[in-house]
Structures are given as C-alpha cells and as structure tokens.
Design a protein around this motif. Sequence first.
Motif, PDB file in Angstrom:
ATOM      1  N   MET A  66      69.571 -43.005  72.129  1.00 51.25           N
ATOM      2  CA  MET A  66      70.072 -42.176  73.214  1.00 51.25           C
ATOM      3  C   MET A  66      70.006 -40.706  72.821  1.00 51.25           C
ATOM      4  O   MET A  66      70.152 -40.369  71.650  1.00 51.25           O
ATOM      5  N   LYS A  70      74.079 -37.197  75.363  1.00 52.60           N
ATOM      6  CA  LYS A  70      74.392 -38.185  76.408  1.00 52.60           C
ATOM      7  C   LYS A  70      75.121 -39.389  75.803  1.00 52.60           C
ATOM      8  O   LYS A  70      75.121 -39.577  74.591  1.00 52.60           O
ATOM      9  N   ALA A 119      66.587 -44.841  75.881  1.00 56.67           N
ATOM     10  CA  ALA A 119      66.727 -44.130  77.147  1.00 56.67           C
ATOM     11  C   ALA A 119      65.334 -43.680  77.585  1.00 56.67           C
ATOM     12  O   ALA A 119      64.609 -43.034  76.821  1.00 56.67           O
ATOM     13  N   THR A 158      71.873 -44.314  80.757  1.00 53.49           N
ATOM     14  CA  THR A 158      72.567 -43.093  80.368  1.00 53.49           C
ATOM     15  C   THR A 158      73.757 -42.893  81.284  1.00 53.49           C
ATOM     16  O   THR A 158      73.671 -43.105  82.487  1.00 53.49           O
TER      17      THR A 158
END
Length: 159
Positions: A66, A70, A119, A158
């Motif tokens: 990630m 975030k 992500a 996310t």
Amino acid sequence: MKAPMTNAIRVLQKAGVSYELMSYKYEEHGGTRVSAKELGVDEHAVVKTLIFQTDSSPSIPFVVLMHGDKEVSEKEMARILGVKGVKPCAPKDADKFSGYHVGGTSPFGTRRKMKVYAAATIFDLPTIYINAGSRGLLFKMNPLDMERILEAERVEATQ
C-alpha cells in the motif's frame, strides 16, 4: 554505510532487476513518513509491506502493498478474498511469516510463500520505494518489476 545482504536483495539480483538501494536513518514507529522525509521523496511513492491474515480457520497470511500515505480497507480485502474478515498480523506473527523484522519487512524473499496484493494505483507511479529487507533500507525500482517478481494481484482496497 555498507548495506546488509538480505533475502530481498538476493531475489532482485537473481531476477536481474534494475534497482537502487536507498538508506535512511530508521526511526522506531516512524513508518513511511520518516523514510520519505529522509530520502526527500513523496510518501505516496513509498510502498509499505503489510502482513495480514484471514479470520478463517486455519488463518491464512498474505501480503498487502500500500502507498505510504494510505490505509488498507480491511472490509474490501475480506470481500476480495471471500472471507468474513481480515486483520493485520501481530508483529511477532508477521516476523515469523515474513522472516523479517517489522519495520524492515520486504515482500521479496519472505520465509513463507504468501499471496501478494498491491494497491492498483501503485502501478501508476514511474518509480516506487519499497523495503529491501532491513530497517532503514529501501529499493528504488520500477513497480512493474515488483509486480512481475511477486506475481502481485492488483486490488482496489485503499481507504
């Protein structure tokens, strides 16, 4: 400073991937905010490696990559995996599964083979900074190389 030889570095060398090692002064609980500041890069381009597990029995560990700025939507990850719930592993369990110490966890060369979810927006970046298997050490690399080596699945998780 001479960088330690980590399993993550061995994996990238074996794959013949182009990378640059970036070192910074590690700060306990400083996270990606500190590494981004120390290296003078956008925290959004610093990718954190998180070890999660399903709430199923037996519990299954997995990796989520990630953006540093975030958070992971646990609800969305559970939906993607088709389980009731997921949660971050306790640090001792994350260390056991990955073979790295929390703060120095790399998705490359983990002790236990785990599915990797990333992500999707990470791949919009030309360059990422991701842990090289030691606290205070990051790879500067192309996210597409990371995706190929890890066989990462792109996800929208996310929050």
